[in-house]
Design a protein around this motif. Structure first.
Motif, PDB file in Angstrom:
ATOM      1  N   SER A 213      -4.191   8.310   1.200  1.00  0.00           N
ATOM      2  CA  SER A 213      -5.114   9.233   0.529  1.00  0.00           C
ATOM      3  C   SER A 213      -6.462   8.586   0.262  1.00  0.00           C
ATOM      4  CB  SER A 213      -4.500   9.726  -0.786  1.00  0.00           C
ATOM      5  OG  SER A 213      -3.315  10.440  -0.534  1.00  0.00           O
TER       6      SER A 213
ATOM      7  N   GLN B 209       2.415   4.207  -0.816  1.00  0.00           N
ATOM      8  CA  GLN B 209       1.904   4.278   0.550  1.00  0.00           C
ATOM      9  C   GLN B 209       1.022   5.520   0.720  1.00  0.00           C
ATOM     10  OE1 GLN B 209       4.498   3.228   3.828  1.00  0.00           O
ATOM     11  NE2 GLN B 209       6.002   2.425   2.383  1.00  0.00           N
ATOM     12  N   VAL B 210       1.434   6.626   0.099  1.00  0.00           N
ATOM     13  CA  VAL B 210       0.638   7.853   0.148  1.00  0.00           C
ATOM     14  C   VAL B 210      -0.704   7.638  -0.542  1.00  0.00           C
ATOM     15  CG1 VAL B 210       0.496  10.258  -0.638  1.00  0.00           C
ATOM     16  CG2 VAL B 210       2.620   9.389   0.378  1.00  0.00           C
TER      17      VAL B 210
END
Length: 194
Positions: A150, A145-146
């Protein structure tokens, strides 16, 4: 035909938007007055008021015009399968929209304090989250998810941070898109739990 005062984009409303955005980016939203906009346009304040009553009206109209492709992209994305190919296409189209709306994004980046108090600030956040929801799987590992978050932030921040780079704008766009696609591909790829 010989007029040197030909509007850049064709009409008074658009000329007002262009000049206002230029002044907002140059001097800041808060420090730019309607009087300064009318003077730069060489029109009376009454002529300006005919089209827009407030600075916020001008800014909202700019925002709506330049963000229409983003709204269309989100609507398109919601109708597509949640495949990696769809996600890559979303990023490619978003990259194009960022280039087309570069003056607005420059303004947003440089006037964040003013944005918090304006209606378009909340709309910007909502659209960003809608796009993010099309890229990430809420059930995915947190690291994946990051990666999706990003990817979008890289595209935004990269256009702003790299604006003074010696690279051509198209080369910057392609490099940022490549990084974003790599991140989303890693997040989408099935594999061992990370």
């Amino acid at each position: 035909m010989g007029s040197t005062q030909q509007p850049r984009r064709g009409n008074t409303r658009q000329r007002i938007q262009d000049v206002a955005l230029e002044l907002f980016a140059e001097h800041g939203y808060e420090k730019t007055s309607l009087r300064e906009i009318s003077e730069k346009l060489d029109v009376t304040k009454a002529a300006l008021y005919y089209h827009f009553k407030t600075k916020e009206d001008i800014l909202v109209s700019i925002f709506e015009d330049l963000n229409r492709p983003l709204e269309e992209l989100i609507a398109w994305g919601k109708e597509q399968p949640r495949s990696l190919e769809t996600k890559k296409e979303l990023l490619a189209r978003y990259s194009d929209a960022l280039i087309d709306a570069a003056p607005l994004f420059r303004f947003l980046q440089e006037n964040q304090a003013a944005m918090r108090d304006l209606s378009i600030g909340e709309t910007s956040k909502r659209r960003f989250m809608e796009l993010l929801d099309l890229l990430r799987d809420p059930e995915a590992a947190l690291a994946d998810q990051v990666r999706c978050v990003s990817a979008l932030f890289s595209m935004h921040a990269g256009m702003f941070v790299l604006k003074d780079s010696d690279a051509e704008i198209e080369d910057r766009r392609k490099a940022l898109l490549e990084v974003a696609v790599d991140l989303v591909t890693q997040a989408h790829s099935p594999g061992p739990a990370r």
